[in-house]
Design a protein around this motif. Structure first.
Motif, PDB file in Angstrom:
ATOM      1  N   ARG A 143       0.839  -1.211   0.000  1.00  0.00           N
ATOM      2  CA  ARG A 143       0.000   0.000   0.000  1.00  0.00           C
ATOM      3  C   ARG A 143       0.868   1.254   0.000  1.00  0.00           C
ATOM      4  O   ARG A 143       0.632   2.200  -0.758  1.00  0.00           O
ATOM      5  N   ASN A 144       1.894   1.294   0.840  1.00  0.00           N
ATOM      6  CA  ASN A 144       2.778   2.457   0.906  1.00  0.00           C
ATOM      7  C   ASN A 144       3.532   2.674  -0.405  1.00  0.00           C
ATOM      8  O   ASN A 144       3.708   3.812  -0.855  1.00  0.00           O
ATOM      9  N   ILE A 145       4.003   1.596  -1.009  1.00  0.00           N
ATOM     10  CA  ILE A 145       4.730   1.708  -2.279  1.00  0.00           C
ATOM     11  C   ILE A 145       3.824   2.298  -3.359  1.00  0.00           C
ATOM     12  O   ILE A 145       4.209   3.215  -4.090  1.00  0.00           O
ATOM     13  N   LEU A 199       2.026   6.758  -6.938  1.00  0.00           N
ATOM     14  CA  LEU A 199       0.888   7.469  -7.520  1.00  0.00           C
ATOM     15  C   LEU A 199       0.867   8.950  -7.175  1.00  0.00           C
ATOM     16  O   LEU A 199       0.058   9.696  -7.716  1.00  0.00           O
ATOM     17  N   THR A 200       1.729   9.370  -6.283  1.00  0.00           N
ATOM     18  CA  THR A 200       1.746  10.772  -5.875  1.00  0.00           C
ATOM     19  C   THR A 200       2.189  11.646  -7.041  1.00  0.00           C
ATOM     20  O   THR A 200       3.329  11.624  -7.463  1.00  0.00           O
ATOM     21  N   GLY A 201       1.259  12.414  -7.564  1.00  0.00           N
ATOM     22  CA  GLY A 201       1.567  13.367  -8.631  1.00  0.00           C
ATOM     23  C   GLY A 201       1.663  12.774 -10.019  1.00  0.00           C
ATOM     24  O   GLY A 201       1.742  13.509 -10.996  1.00  0.00           O
ATOM     25  N   THR A 202       1.652  11.416 -10.157  1.00  0.00           N
ATOM     26  CA  THR A 202       1.809  10.791 -11.475  1.00  0.00           C
ATOM     27  C   THR A 202       0.877   9.594 -11.601  1.00  0.00           C
ATOM     28  O   THR A 202       1.069   8.603 -10.900  1.00  0.00           O
ATOM     29  N   PRO A 203      -0.119   9.659 -12.461  1.00  0.00           N
ATOM     30  CA  PRO A 203      -0.985   8.481 -12.671  1.00  0.00           C
ATOM     31  C   PRO A 203      -0.177   7.326 -13.238  1.00  0.00           C
ATOM     32  O   PRO A 203       0.758   7.534 -14.022  1.00  0.00           O
ATOM     33  N   LEU A 211       2.273  -0.564 -11.597  1.00  0.00           N
ATOM     34  CA  LEU A 211       2.337  -0.747 -10.139  1.00  0.00           C
ATOM     35  C   LEU A 211       2.648  -2.194  -9.785  1.00  0.00           C
ATOM     36  O   LEU A 211       3.425  -2.465  -8.863  1.00  0.00           O
ATOM     37  N   ALA A 212       2.053  -3.132 -10.511  1.00  0.00           N
ATOM     38  CA  ALA A 212       2.328  -4.550 -10.250  1.00  0.00           C
ATOM     39  C   ALA A 212       3.804  -4.868 -10.478  1.00  0.00           C
ATOM     40  O   ALA A 212       4.418  -5.606  -9.698  1.00  0.00           O
ATOM     41  N   ASP A 213       4.384  -4.311 -11.542  1.00  0.00           N
ATOM     42  CA  ASP A 213       5.805  -4.534 -11.812  1.00  0.00           C
ATOM     43  C   ASP A 213       6.668  -3.952 -10.691  1.00  0.00           C
ATOM     44  O   ASP A 213       7.681  -4.546 -10.292  1.00  0.00           O
ATOM     45  N   ALA A 214       6.285  -2.790 -10.184  1.00  0.00           N
ATOM     46  CA  ALA A 214       7.054  -2.162  -9.104  1.00  0.00           C
ATOM     47  C   ALA A 214       6.986  -3.001  -7.828  1.00  0.00           C
ATOM     48  O   ALA A 214       7.991  -3.164  -7.129  1.00  0.00           O
ATOM     49  N   LEU A 215       5.828  -3.559  -7.514  1.00  0.00           N
ATOM     50  CA  LEU A 215       5.696  -4.397  -6.323  1.00  0.00           C
ATOM     51  C   LEU A 215       6.491  -5.693  -6.475  1.00  0.00           C
ATOM     52  O   LEU A 215       7.107  -6.169  -5.519  1.00  0.00           O
TER      53      LEU A 215
END
Length: 249
Positions: free
Chosen positions: A92-94, A99-103, A109-113
């Protein structure tokens, strides 16, 4: 007769003055006890053992402190930094930070997690929740992307489709997003691009101007037929002879 011992390095006592003070001569300096080789070597072994062989002392302390620091696990390091241990909370934090400031798309997001080694089950739970509340919306992302990249960079539908695919947007969502660009609007944008570039090609021969202008449109995703038509019309307006310019560039 009492024997007096001179300690090495001590000054010779003047008349009647002893090591205890002036005027006192009845308290002779104590004589050191005779020590054998065994006692002296035992003392040396004791000092050596306490410093080196026993594992204590300053060097050992440094080794012990270093070992304690190097044995920390990644999870304990994260805990020291205040990061949560719960993988769902970590995910959730990641996502919130990204998402802060950039859609971003769900795939991004899945790749980042995954890169941060968040378990698949925890990642799926957080991503589904973010979709439910609207923090992830691939359709809105694709629509905004098409509008921004077409107006800002002049990209045609083909180039926009390619970019959205690299971001993991579903094909049906992409088709709907690029559908807002009809052929008439796309050609109008191509004419604007050529008009801005036309001046920089003046002085070149006709074929070179053709290749340069049509190549610029091709890199932005415009089809060959449209690119040739738009460039030819722009050159005709400048008085260029466009006969034979329908061949592929």
């Amino acid at each position: 007769m009492t024997r007096r011992t001179e300690w090495p390095g001590s000054p010779a006592e003047p008349d009647g003055d002893s090591a205890f003070g002036h005027g006192s001569t009845d308290a002779p300096a104590p004589e050191p006890e005779e020590e054998g080789d065994g006692a002296r070597s035992g003392r040396r072994r004791s000092r050596g053992g306490a410093g080196a062989g026993s594992g204590f002392g300053e060097g050992a302390g440094r080794r012990a402190r270093s070992g304690t620091r190097s044995s920390g696990s990644p999870s304990s390091s994260r805990a020291e930094k205040g990061e949560p241990r719960d993988p769902v909370e970590q995910a959730r934090n990641i996502c919130l930070r990204l998402l802060t400031g950039t859609p971003r798309t769900r795939r991004q997001l899945a790749d980042a997690l995954r890169k941060r080694e968040i378990p698949d089950e925890a990642a799926e739970e957080v991503l589904a929740r973010f979709e439910d509340v609207g923090l992830i919306n691939d359709a809105a992302f694709a629509g905004a992307w098409v509008e921004s990249r077409h107006h800002g960079r002049g990209l045609a539908r083909r180039a926009l489709v390619r970019e959205l695919r690299t971001k993991g947007v579903d094909s049906a969502v992409i088709d709907e997003a690029v559908g807002q660009l009809d052929a008439e609007r796309e050609e109008e944008t191509a004419r604007e691009l050529v008009a801005r570039k036309l001046r920089s090609t003046r002085g070149l021969d006709r074929d070179k101007r053709l290749r340069r202008l049509a190549g610029m449109l091709a890199r932005k995703g415009y089809g060959e037929g449209m690119a040739l038509r738009v460039v030819r019309q722009a050159l005709e307006e400048e008085g260029e002879d466009t006969e034979g310019m329908d061949e592929p560039f």
